[in-house]
Write an enzyme that holds these catalytic residues in place. Structure first.
Site, PDB file in Angstrom:
ATOM      1  N   TYR A 135       0.878  -1.176   0.000  1.00 31.56           N
ATOM      2  CA  TYR A 135       0.000   0.000   0.000  1.00 31.56           C
ATOM      3  C   TYR A 135       0.910   1.219   0.000  1.00 31.56           C
ATOM      4  O   TYR A 135       1.494   1.556   1.021  1.00 31.56           O
ATOM      5  CB  TYR A 135      -0.878  -0.055   1.246  1.00 31.56           C
ATOM      6  CG  TYR A 135      -1.971   0.991   1.391  1.00 31.56           C
ATOM      7  CD1 TYR A 135      -2.032   2.128   0.598  1.00 31.56           C
ATOM      8  CD2 TYR A 135      -2.970   0.825   2.337  1.00 31.56           C
ATOM      9  CE1 TYR A 135      -3.044   3.064   0.748  1.00 31.56           C
ATOM     10  CE2 TYR A 135      -3.990   1.758   2.507  1.00 31.56           C
ATOM     11  CZ  TYR A 135      -4.014   2.875   1.712  1.00 31.56           C
ATOM     12  OH  TYR A 135      -5.018   3.798   1.884  1.00 31.56           O
ATOM     13  N   LYS A 162      -0.839  -0.872  -4.354  1.00 31.68           N
ATOM     14  CA  LYS A 162      -1.981   0.047  -4.397  1.00 31.68           C
ATOM     15  C   LYS A 162      -1.372   1.429  -4.287  1.00 31.68           C
ATOM     16  O   LYS A 162      -0.747   1.761  -3.275  1.00 31.68           O
ATOM     17  CB  LYS A 162      -2.909  -0.233  -3.220  1.00 31.68           C
ATOM     18  CG  LYS A 162      -4.055   0.735  -3.133  1.00 31.68           C
ATOM     19  CD  LYS A 162      -5.132   0.160  -2.250  1.00 31.68           C
ATOM     20  CE  LYS A 162      -5.238   0.841  -0.913  1.00 31.68           C
ATOM     21  NZ  LYS A 162      -5.762   2.202  -1.032  1.00 31.68           N
ATOM     22  N   THR A 164      -1.713   5.036  -3.867  1.00 31.38           N
ATOM     23  CA  THR A 164      -2.528   6.176  -3.444  1.00 31.38           C
ATOM     24  C   THR A 164      -1.633   7.405  -3.464  1.00 31.38           C
ATOM     25  O   THR A 164      -1.016   7.777  -2.465  1.00 31.38           O
ATOM     26  CB  THR A 164      -3.159   5.916  -2.066  1.00 31.38           C
ATOM     27  OG1 THR A 164      -4.011   4.766  -2.175  1.00 31.38           O
ATOM     28  CG2 THR A 164      -4.019   7.098  -1.624  1.00 31.38           C
ATOM     29  N   GLY A 186      -5.170   4.535  -6.580  1.00 31.42           N
ATOM     30  CA  GLY A 186      -5.755   4.745  -5.251  1.00 31.42           C
ATOM     31  C   GLY A 186      -6.623   5.978  -5.059  1.00 31.42           C
ATOM     32  O   GLY A 186      -7.322   6.064  -4.061  1.00 31.42           O
ATOM     33  N   ASP A 188      -9.790   7.892  -6.315  1.00 32.25           N
ATOM     34  CA  ASP A 188     -10.947   7.694  -7.193  1.00 32.25           C
ATOM     35  C   ASP A 188     -11.119   8.862  -8.166  1.00 32.25           C
ATOM     36  O   ASP A 188     -11.532   8.679  -9.310  1.00 32.25           O
ATOM     37  CB  ASP A 188     -12.233   7.558  -6.370  1.00 32.25           C
ATOM     38  CG  ASP A 188     -12.078   6.582  -5.216  1.00 32.25           C
ATOM     39  OD1 ASP A 188     -10.953   6.112  -4.979  1.00 32.25           O
ATOM     40  OD2 ASP A 188     -13.080   6.302  -4.551  1.00 32.25           O
TER      41      ASP A 188
HETATM   42  C1  NAY Z   1      -8.318   2.461   1.560  1.00 36.37           C
HETATM   43  O1  NAY Z   1      -7.399   1.843   2.096  1.00 36.37           O
HETATM   44  O2  NAY Z   1      -9.474   2.366   1.940  1.00 36.37           O
HETATM   45  C2  NAY Z   1      -7.971   3.360   0.459  1.00 36.37           C
HETATM   46  O3  NAY Z   1      -6.878   3.857   0.433  1.00 36.37           O
HETATM   47  C3  NAY Z   1      -8.924   3.646  -0.617  1.00 36.37           C
HETATM   48  C4  NAY Z   1      -8.413   4.798  -1.448  1.00 36.37           C
HETATM   49  C5  NAY Z   1      -8.873   6.115  -0.869  1.00 36.37           C
HETATM   50  N1  NAY Z   1      -7.788   6.851  -0.363  1.00 36.37           N
HETATM   51  C6  NAY Z   1      -7.682   7.210   0.917  1.00 36.37           C
HETATM   52  C7  NAY Z   1      -6.526   8.055   1.248  1.00 36.37           C
HETATM   53  O4  NAY Z   1      -8.451   6.888   1.751  1.00 36.37           O
HETATM   54  O5  NAY Z   1     -10.634   6.135  -2.399  1.00 36.37           O
HETATM   55  C8  NAY Z   1      -9.573   6.918  -1.948  1.00 36.37           C
HETATM   56  C9  NAY Z   1     -10.105   8.262  -1.436  1.00 36.37           C
HETATM   57  O6  NAY Z   1     -10.935   8.086  -0.319  1.00 36.37           O
HETATM   58  C10 NAY Z   1     -10.903   8.973  -2.516  1.00 36.37           C
HETATM   59  O7  NAY Z   1     -10.131   9.068  -3.672  1.00 36.37           O
HETATM   60  C11 NAY Z   1     -11.373  10.359  -2.062  1.00 36.37           C
HETATM   61  O8  NAY Z   1     -10.299  11.243  -1.986  1.00 36.37           O
END
Ligand code: NAY
Length: 290
Positions: A135, A162, A164, A186, A188
């Site tokens: 991650y 993943k 992000t 990561g 959306d």
């Molecule tokens: C997780 O572990 O749940 C995730 O990382 C999912 C990815 C999300 N990033 C974070 C930092 O939580 O879906 C994204 C994010 O919520 C979305 O893009 C809104 O900014």
């Protein structure tokens, strides 16, 4: 065994009103999300409020999701904690439950060295029979930089990442370094950008309640219908703008409640939704989510 890639929901953790784990609602929630076309679930990640739960609760959630999914869809368990021992323990729950892979955030808070972080992943890879997905969340974690990630990707037990991060150049370089690695986008709000730069799929919070939009986006992208893919991304981003304004995880649970799945609220210190938040969510859902 499942294939990797596609649109995976970073599953919320449903709670009852007293914030205990609501296992009863999980089968309905899983069916609701699979019906939107998602390829599977990333369980117990940031969205799942993992860092506000005990390792025992995280193991229970993993088992409950596997029971509900009944072999439908790819299941990746996020097992990251800052303590290697706890990470290995949660990884055992994932293997016992029949998950397809484990994933982990690098240990954070302390100023762990790059060597210590690499040793953490190596310990996980050695201890679990499941493939490992790193991650990469450089914005919140310490010294696991691109060079360390490349080094981890040279280990065949580590099958992907993943990503992000808004750095899509880095995403492309990871994929070029190891073309058979599975790379999940990561953020959306940049899903289409990640796919355009070579991601094999995406894992995200908003796929809990608008998975159908991103499944359609993914398909349009794969079939070369780019204008359509961009239109879908833009539509989703109108919702994500509201989500960020209200608070991403509390608002995600809010949208799910509007869809008939009361997953409770997020554990403190996340805030509770107030009347004004509900108005924003209802107006947004009416305009963009039908
Ligand atoms: C997780 O572990 O749940 C995730 O990382 C999912 C990815 C999300 N990033 C974070 C930092 O939580 O879906 C994204 C994010 O919520 C979305 O893009 C809104 O900014």
């Amino acid at each position: 065994a499942q294939t990797f890639g596609g649109i995976l929901s970073a599953l919320v953790t449903p709670y009852r009103a007293d914030f205990s784990l609501n296992e009863e609602i999980i089968p309905g929630l899983i069916d609701h999300e699979l019906a939107q076309g998602v390829a599977g679930f990333y369980v117990g990640g940031s969205t799942g409020e993992a860092f506000l739960q005990s390792p025992e609760e995280r193991g229970r959630l993993i088992a409950a999701v596997a029971r509900a999914a009944k072999g439908r869809g790819t299941l990746i368990a996020h097992v990251g904690t800052i303590a290697t021992e706890d990470t290995l323990r949660i990884a055992r729950s994932a293997a016992d439950a029949g998950f397809d892979a484990v994933s982990a955030i690098p240990p954070f808070y302390y100023d762990f060295s790059a060597a210590e972080l690499i040793a953490h992943y190596k310990a996980l890879a050695a201890a679990t029979p499941l493939p490992v997905v790193v991650y990469n969340f450089g914005g919140r974690t310490g010294k696991l930089g691109p060079n360390e990630i490349m080094q981890l990707l040279d280990d065949p037990r580590i099958i992907g990442i993943k990503h992000t991060s808004q750095d899509l150049f880095q995403l492309e370089r990871f994929k070029a370094h190891r073309p058979d690695a599975v790379v999940y986008n990561g953020y959306d709000e940049m899903c289409l950008g990640g796919l355009a730069m070579g991601a094999d799929g995406a894992i995200g919070t908003t796929y809990n309640f608008m998975g159908h939009l991103f499944v359609a986006l993914y398909k349009a992208f794969q079939e070369g219908r780019m204008a359509e893919a961009l239109a879908l991304q833009k539509r989703a981003n109108r919702v994500i703008e509201v989500l960020i304004d209200v608070g991403v995880f509390p608002a995600t649970k809010g949208f799910l409640k509007l869809q008939g799945f009361d997953c409770g609220e997020c554990r403190a210190p996340f805030r509770r939704l107030d009347a004004k938040d509900w108005q924003k969510l209802e107006a947004c859902a009416a305009e963009f989510l039908n």
